[in-house]
Every structure is written in structure tokens, then in C-alpha cells.
Design a protein around this motif. Structure first.
Motif, short mmCIF file in Angstrom:
data_model
loop_
_atom_site.label_atom_id
_atom_site.label_comp_id
_atom_site.label_asym_id
_atom_site.label_seq_id
_atom_site.Cartn_x
_atom_site.Cartn_y
_atom_site.Cartn_z
N ARG A 62 0.88 -1.09 0.01
CA ARG A 62 -0.06 0.20 0.00
C ARG A 62 0.96 1.37 0.21
O ARG A 62 0.43 2.25 -0.17
N ARG A 80 -0.08 -4.78 3.32
CA ARG A 80 -1.75 -4.96 3.86
C ARG A 80 -1.31 -6.24 4.77
O ARG A 80 -0.88 -7.24 4.47
N LEU A 120 2.40 1.00 -7.93
CA LEU A 120 1.30 1.26 -7.23
C LEU A 120 0.25 2.01 -7.84
O LEU A 120 -0.95 1.86 -7.60
#
Length: 122
Positions: A62, A80, A120
Motif C-alpha cells: 500500500r 497490507r 502502485l
């Protein structure tokens, strides 16, 4: 180039690394090697580490926390389901997703951070 022990043996951004031919970025730090691929990140630990090496799919990340530090910095992968160590007032975090580097490793750590963050955001 001479590899002095007090420099931690850190190398940076070697895209032609024969051990990781498909890697986007490879950084060797004092407590392990960070290998960024298109779809995953691999942490290879040095034998003296109390943490095992691991592979983290990009989908499980994340974010990335980076601190250049005055003498020693760190790059911490925010995964995560894994609680990240926050360190203290005068200490850096120490956990399974954190690697530490000296000044000579800053450029590669920044390159790895940018490579991960760009994947990401895709």
C-alpha cells in the motif's frame, strides 16, 4: 572499485545484475538486498539477519516509507495485513519489511521507492 567494509558493501541500481535479470531495480544494503520486479518485490536477507527473506506481490503493498537519515537511512515496505514498526525518537524501524542503508545507498533506495510507487499508482 574497492569495497571497504565500513561502507556496508552497498551497491545501487544495477539493472544488469546477473542474479536478477528481469529486475527493474536491485539494491544491496547492509541488512539485505531489495529487488523490485514489475509485479513483486523481493527482500533477500543477509545470513546474520533475524528476519527471513520474502517475496511481496505489488498488489499486497500500500506504500513505501523512506528516510534518508543523517548516517543511516531506511526503506520500509508498507504491506497490507502487516503491522509496521515505527521506531522511536532516536531509532529507525526494525521489522521484516525494512532495510537499512548508509549514505552510499540513498540513491538506490530512492530509485527503488520511486519504482515501487510508480507501479502502485498504475
Amino acid at each position: 572499485m574497492v569495497n571497504f567494509p565500513w561502507r556496508g558493501g552497498e551497491t545501487g541500481g544495477d539493472h544488469a545484475d546477473p542474479e536478477h535479470p528481469d529486475a527493474v531495480v536491485v539494491c544491496s544494503f547492509q541488512d539485505g538486498t531489495l529487488v523490485v520486479h514489475e509485479d513483486e518485490v523481493v527482500i533477500e536477507r543477509v545470513p546474520r539477519s533475524k528476519f527471513a527473506g520474502k517475496t511481496i506481490p505489488m498488489a499486497d503493498l500500500r506504500g513505501v516509507d523512506y528516510a534518508g537519515g543523517i548516517t543511516v537511512g531506511y526503506i520500509q515496505l508498507e504491506q497490507r495485513g502487516v503491522d509496521a514498526d515505527e521506531g522511536g525518537l532516536l531509532s529507525d524501524p526494525v521489522d521484516e519489511n525494512t532495510l537499512h542503508f548508509t549514505r552510499s545507498g540513498r540513491a538506490c533506495a530512492e530509485e527503488a521507492r520511486d519504482a515501487i510507487l510508480s507501479r502502485l499508482s498504475e
